[in-house]
Write a protein that holds these residues in place. Structure first.
Motif, mmCIF file in Angstrom:
data_model
loop_
_atom_site.group_PDB
_atom_site.id
_atom_site.type_symbol
_atom_site.label_atom_id
_atom_site.label_comp_id
_atom_site.label_asym_id
_atom_site.label_seq_id
_atom_site.Cartn_x
_atom_site.Cartn_y
_atom_site.Cartn_z
ATOM 1 N N LYS A 143 36.680 38.617 47.361
ATOM 2 C CA LYS A 143 36.055 39.133 48.581
ATOM 3 C C LYS A 143 34.665 39.697 48.286
ATOM 4 C CE LYS A 143 40.357 40.245 50.998
ATOM 5 N NZ LYS A 143 41.174 41.328 51.623
ATOM 6 N N GLY A 144 33.745 38.825 47.925
ATOM 7 C CA GLY A 144 32.382 39.256 47.701
ATOM 8 C C GLY A 144 32.173 39.901 46.350
ATOM 9 N N GLY A 145 30.986 40.430 46.144
ATOM 10 C CA GLY A 145 30.651 41.039 44.871
ATOM 11 C C GLY A 145 30.268 39.998 43.843
ATOM 12 N N LYS A 146 30.154 40.438 42.602
ATOM 13 C CA LYS A 146 29.728 39.564 41.524
ATOM 14 C C LYS A 146 30.805 38.530 41.200
ATOM 15 C CE LYS A 146 28.158 39.599 36.703
ATOM 16 N NZ LYS A 146 27.856 40.423 35.504
ATOM 17 N N ILE A 147 30.366 37.306 40.943
ATOM 18 C CA ILE A 147 31.247 36.230 40.506
ATOM 19 C C ILE A 147 30.868 35.875 39.073
ATOM 20 C CG2 ILE A 147 32.071 33.885 40.948
ATOM 21 C CD1 ILE A 147 32.737 35.840 43.171
ATOM 22 N N PRO A 148 31.827 35.763 38.157
ATOM 23 C CA PRO A 148 31.488 35.390 36.780
ATOM 24 C C PRO A 148 30.779 34.038 36.727
ATOM 25 C CG PRO A 148 33.749 36.187 36.913
ATOM 26 C CD PRO A 148 33.265 36.028 38.315
ATOM 27 N N ASN A 149 29.958 33.868 35.715
ATOM 28 C CA ASN A 149 29.236 32.603 35.570
ATOM 29 C C ASN A 149 30.145 31.453 35.182
ATOM 30 O OD1 ASN A 149 26.751 33.793 36.152
ATOM 31 N ND2 ASN A 149 26.397 34.346 34.008
ATOM 32 N N LEU A 150 31.303 31.777 34.576
ATOM 33 C CA LEU A 150 32.212 30.743 34.083
ATOM 34 C C LEU A 150 33.648 31.096 34.453
ATOM 35 C CD1 LEU A 150 30.692 30.360 30.485
ATOM 36 C CD2 LEU A 150 30.326 28.806 32.424
ATOM 37 N N GLY A 151 34.484 30.088 34.494
ATOM 38 C CA GLY A 151 35.896 30.296 34.798
ATOM 39 C C GLY A 151 36.783 29.426 33.934
ATOM 40 N N TYR A 152 38.074 29.692 33.977
ATOM 41 C CA TYR A 152 39.055 28.847 33.279
ATOM 42 C C TYR A 152 40.465 29.254 33.690
ATOM 43 C CZ TYR A 152 41.484 26.210 29.657
ATOM 44 O OH TYR A 152 42.324 25.339 28.997
ATOM 45 N N ASP A 153 41.138 30.042 32.838
ATOM 46 C CA ASP A 153 42.534 30.396 33.049
ATOM 47 C C ASP A 153 42.626 31.794 33.674
ATOM 48 O OD1 ASP A 153 45.305 29.923 32.874
ATOM 49 O OD2 ASP A 153 45.460 30.877 30.898
ATOM 50 N N PHE A 154 43.832 32.179 34.153
ATOM 51 C CA PHE A 154 44.016 33.539 34.648
ATOM 52 C C PHE A 154 45.500 33.900 34.642
ATOM 53 C CE2 PHE A 154 44.883 31.124 38.467
ATOM 54 C CZ PHE A 154 45.771 31.899 39.219
ATOM 55 N N TRP A 155 45.750 35.193 34.691
ATOM 56 C CA TRP A 155 47.095 35.751 34.863
ATOM 57 C C TRP A 155 46.935 36.991 35.727
ATOM 58 C CZ3 TRP A 155 51.198 33.237 32.418
ATOM 59 C CH2 TRP A 155 52.469 33.822 32.549
ATOM 60 N N TYR A 156 47.915 37.275 36.542
ATOM 61 C CA TYR A 156 47.820 38.454 37.400
ATOM 62 C C TYR A 156 49.068 39.313 37.246
ATOM 63 C CZ TYR A 156 51.079 36.157 40.658
ATOM 64 O OH TYR A 156 52.176 35.553 41.213
ATOM 65 N N GLN A 157 48.935 40.605 37.542
ATOM 66 C CA GLN A 157 50.079 41.510 37.521
ATOM 67 C C GLN A 157 49.848 42.620 38.552
ATOM 68 O OE1 GLN A 157 53.108 42.799 37.796
ATOM 69 N NE2 GLN A 157 53.374 41.349 36.103
ATOM 70 N N PRO A 158 50.460 42.461 39.738
ATOM 71 C CA PRO A 158 50.250 43.446 40.808
ATOM 72 C C PRO A 158 50.674 44.864 40.440
ATOM 73 C CG PRO A 158 51.170 41.425 41.699
ATOM 74 C CD PRO A 158 51.236 41.305 40.205
ATOM 75 N N ARG A 159 51.645 45.009 39.546
ATOM 76 C CA ARG A 159 52.072 46.363 39.167
ATOM 77 C C ARG A 159 50.904 47.169 38.597
ATOM 78 N NH1 ARG A 159 58.063 47.213 36.633
ATOM 79 N NH2 ARG A 159 59.186 45.659 37.876
ATOM 80 N N HIS A 160 49.981 46.470 37.978
ATOM 81 C CA HIS A 160 48.828 47.135 37.377
ATOM 82 C C HIS A 160 47.551 46.875 38.173
ATOM 83 C CE1 HIS A 160 51.629 47.885 34.199
ATOM 84 N NE2 HIS A 160 51.783 46.601 33.977
ATOM 85 N N ASN A 161 47.744 46.272 39.369
ATOM 86 C CA ASN A 161 46.620 46.008 40.264
ATOM 87 C C ASN A 161 45.499 45.252 39.555
ATOM 88 O OD1 ASN A 161 45.349 46.156 42.833
ATOM 89 N ND2 ASN A 161 44.047 47.835 42.105
ATOM 90 N N VAL A 162 45.883 44.194 38.846
ATOM 91 C CA VAL A 162 44.875 43.516 38.037
ATOM 92 C C VAL A 162 45.100 42.007 38.000
ATOM 93 C CG1 VAL A 162 46.114 43.633 35.817
ATOM 94 C CG2 VAL A 162 43.601 43.701 35.849
ATOM 95 N N LEU A 163 44.015 41.281 37.916
ATOM 96 C CA LEU A 163 43.991 39.862 37.555
ATOM 97 C C LEU A 163 42.958 39.726 36.443
ATOM 98 C CD1 LEU A 163 43.877 36.714 39.820
ATOM 99 C CD2 LEU A 163 42.144 37.016 38.039
ATOM 100 N N LEU A 164 43.329 39.017 35.387
ATOM 101 C CA LEU A 164 42.421 38.767 34.278
ATOM 102 C C LEU A 164 42.122 37.281 34.213
ATOM 103 C CD1 LEU A 164 43.966 41.009 31.455
ATOM 104 C CD2 LEU A 164 42.221 41.606 33.129
ATOM 105 N N SER A 165 40.844 36.926 34.098
ATOM 106 C CA SER A 165 40.456 35.518 34.003
ATOM 107 C C SER A 165 39.610 35.290 32.752
ATOM 108 C CB SER A 165 39.694 35.073 35.256
ATOM 109 O OG SER A 165 38.477 35.784 35.403
#
Length: 509
Positions: free
Chosen positions: A216-238
Motif C-alpha cells: 500500500k504505497g511507500g518505498k518498493i525494493p529495487n529487486l524481488g524474489y522469494d518471501f515468507w510471512y508470519q502474521p503473529r509477528h506482523n511481518v513479511l520478509l522478502s
C-alpha cells in the motif's frame, strides 16, 4: 558409497526398504514443542494440518508435481506439468504418469503454490484443489485443477501477463503463497519492461483475477524474489535475486559489481503492507530462498545467500527490530578450468524440516546437499552431506587447487549407470522427514551456461534417504527419474509439490 556421504541414512534405508511409514510418533527431540491452542480439536476443517507436528504424522507422499521446462533447450514446444508416481507399492513407481502441456511456448515455469493451504485449516469452506504456476519469463500465471483428478491435472485458467501489468505494473512472478484470507500472494522480480522491482500481486482465491498490488504505497525494493510471512509477528520478509532482463541473459560477475543483483532482506509491516526495514547482507550475497521456522511463535528463520555461500539467521531483537547474522559459510574453492578462479558453492535452495530440527540446502555448483542440526539455531551443526553431481567431480573439466573443506575431489555421482548431470538444486522433504527429493535444474539460461550437458541430457529427479535420529544423507540407488527420456525431448524439471502440501508451501498462523 562415496566417502563424503554420511552412513546413518544408508543403514536406515536397508532396514526400511521404502515401506509405508507406520510409526507416527513424534521424535523425542521434538517433544519440547507445545501444542498450539485447540488446533487438534477441529471438527470440520479446511486444507492441510493444524500444526507442523501434526503434518509430520500425515500419509506418505504418493504423487509429485513438477514443472518441466523447454525454454533455452532448442526444443520449441510448451512447458508442461509432470505428475510423478512416488508410491513404492505402485507398478509405475518413479515414473511420469501424466503430462499437462501449457498452451504457450516460452513460459519458463518455475515455482508453484496453492490456492489454499494450512493457513486456511480452520476454514472448512476452503480446499486445496488448484496449483498456482507462475511463469518466470512470459509472466503468465497458470491455474491448474488438481482436485478433480490428482493423477491427471487439467488447466483451469490462464492469467495473462497483460493483467499483471495493467493492474499492478508487475511482471516476472515467482513465489506464490496462499493466505489465511483465502487470497493468493505472489512476489514478482520486476516491471513489464524487465527492470527490477520487488513488488507483490494479490489474486482472488475464487476467481483468480488479479486484485492489484499487495503493498500500500511507500518505498518498493529495487529487486524481488522469494518471501515468507508470519502474521503473529506482523511481518513479511522478502529477498532479492536480480534485474530480470539481466539475469535472463546468463550470469556475468560484472553485473554484481554494477548492482544488478540483490543483497537485502526486506522487512514489511504485514498489516500495514509497507516496507519498514532493510537488512543489508553485503555486496554479492544474493539472498534467495527464505524460511521461517515452522513454529508460528518463533520469530526467526534462515535465508540462503547464493553467491556469498552463507546461511544467514534472521531474528527479531528485544527492541522489535529484525537482525541477521551469518551462521554457516561454505568457502569458495580455488580452481582452474572454470568461469572464475574461485568457485562459490552457490546455495540455491534451503528448507527446514517440519519439527524445526534440521536445515537442508543445496550447493548447485559444488554439487553437495547438506543437512544441519538447528536445535540451537544460532549454532547449526553439519550432520549430513552427499555429493550428487556438481562441477568439481573427479574426471571433469575443473581442477580444485585449494579446498578448505575436502581432502580430495568427490567421485562422480552415478545412479543406475547414469552419471548425474547438473548439480543439486530444488529440494523437497517428505512430511515425516525421511526422504529428500532433489532436482538438478536451476534456471534455463543459467543451466545452459554452467551445465551445457544438462540442456542436451535433461535434468533428473533423485531421492536421498535421511537419518532423522543421528543425522545423515545417502543416495537411494533405486530412485532415478531421467527427464532426458521425455517424449518431447530432454527437458528441465524444477520445483516439487505434494498434493497435500509440504514444508515449503504451508504456513501456520
Amino acid at each position: 558409497m562415496a566417502a563424503h556421504q554420511r552412513s546413518g541414512a544408508a543403514k536406515e534405508r536397508r532396514g526400511r526398504q521404502h515401506q509405508e511409514r507406520t510409526d507416527t510418533t513424534v521424535p523425542s527431540s521434538s517433544r519440547r514443542w507445545r501444542p498450539w491452542g485447540d488446533a487438534g480439536k477441529c471438527g470440520a476443517c479446511g486444507p492441510g494440518y493444524p500444526s507442523p507436528l501434526e503434518a509430520m504424522k500425515g500419509p506418505r507422499e504418493q504423487l509429485l508435481y513438477l514443472p518441466c521446462i523447454y525454454q533455452n533447450t532448442g526444443i520449441s514446444i510448451p512447458d508442461f506439468l509432470a505428475t510423478v508416481d512416488v508410491d513404492p507399492k505402485s507398478p509405475r513407481y518413479c515414473q511420469v504418469i501424466h503430462r499437462l502441456p501449457m498452451p504457450n511456448v516460452g513460459d519458463e515455469l518455475h515455482h508453484s503454490g496453492w490456492n489454499a493451504c494450512s493457513s486456511c485449516h480452520s476454514d472448512p469452506t476452503k480446499s486445496r484443489n488448484f496449483l498456482i504456476l507462475p511463469s518466470l519469463i512470459s509472466s503468465r500465471i497458470y491455474i491448474v485443477d488438481v482436485g478433480t483428478d490428482p493423477r491427471a491435472p487439467k488447466l483451469h485458467k490462464v492469467v495473462e501477463a497483460e493483467e499483471l501489468a495493467r493492474k499492478g505494473n508487475a511482471a516476472f512472478p515467482h513465489t506464490s503463497h496462499c493466505l489465511g484470507s483465502g487470497e493468493i500472494l505472489i512476489s514478482c522480480l520486476g516491471d513489464p519492461d524487465g527492470n527490477g522491482k520487488g513488488t507483490f500481486i494479490l489474486l482472488d482465491g475464487e476467481t483468480f483475477e488479479v486484485k492489484g498490488n499487495w503493498e500500500k504505497g511507500g518505498k518498493i525494493p529495487n529487486l524481488g524474489y522469494d518471501f515468507w510471512y508470519q502474521p503473529r509477528h506482523n511481518v513479511l520478509l522478502s529477498t532479492e535475486w536480480g534485474v530480470p532482463k539481466i539475469l535472463a541473459q546468463g550470469f556475468d560477475p560484472r553485473d554484481v559489481e554494477k548492482g544488478h543483483y540483490g543483497r537485502r532482506i526486506n522487512v514489511w509491516d504485514w498489516s500495514g503492507r509497507r516496507l519498514v526495514q532493510e537488512l543489508d547482507l553485503g555486496s554479492g550475497s544474493i539472498p534467495l530462498e527464505i524460511r521461517f521456522l515452522h513454529d508460528p511463535s518463533a520469530a526467526q528463520g534462515f535465508v540462503g545467500c547464493a553467491l556469498s555461500g552463507q546461511i544467514q539467521r534472521f531474528h527479531r531483537n528485544s527492541e522489535g527490530k529484525w537482525e541477521a547474522e551469518k551462521v554457516i559459510e561454505v568457502p569458495s574453492k580455488k580452481v582452474q578450468g572454470w568461469l572464475l578462479p574461485e568457485m562459490p558453492g552457490l546455495i540455491t535452495d534451503i528448507l527446514i524440516s517440519l519439527d524445526d530440527r534440521f536445515l537442508y540446502f543445496s550447493n548447485w555448483i559444488h554439487g553437495d546437499v547438506r543437512q544441519y542440526n538447528i536445535s540451537d539455531p544460532k549454532n547449526p551443526k553439519l550432520v549430513g552431506q552427499v555429493f550428487v553431481g556438481g562441477s568439481i567431480s573427479k574426471g571433469g573439466a575443473v581442477t580444485v587447487l585449494e579446498d578448505q573443506e575436502l581432502q580430495d575431489q568427490p567421485e562422480p555421482c552415478v545412479i543406475q549407470g547414469k552419471q548425474i548431470p547438473g548439480g543439486p538444486q530444488m529440494l523437497q522433504l517428505s512430511l515425516d522427514g525421511r526422504r529428500l527429493y532433489v532436482s538438478t535444474s536451476l534456471f534455463s539460461a543459467w543451466d545452459r551456461q554452467f551445465y551445457p550437458g544438462l540442456i542436451k541430457e535433461g535434468s533428473v529427479l533423485l531421492q536421498l534417504d535421511v537419518d532423522t535420529e543421528r543425522g545423515g544423507l545417502a543416495v537411494n540407488p533405486e530412485f532415478l527419474l531421467d527427464f532426458g527420456k521425455e517424449p518431447g525431448g530432454p527437458c528441465l524439471a524444477h520445483e516439487m509439490r505434494y498434493p497435500g502440501g509440504d514444508c515449503t508451501s504451508d504456513i501456520w498462523l
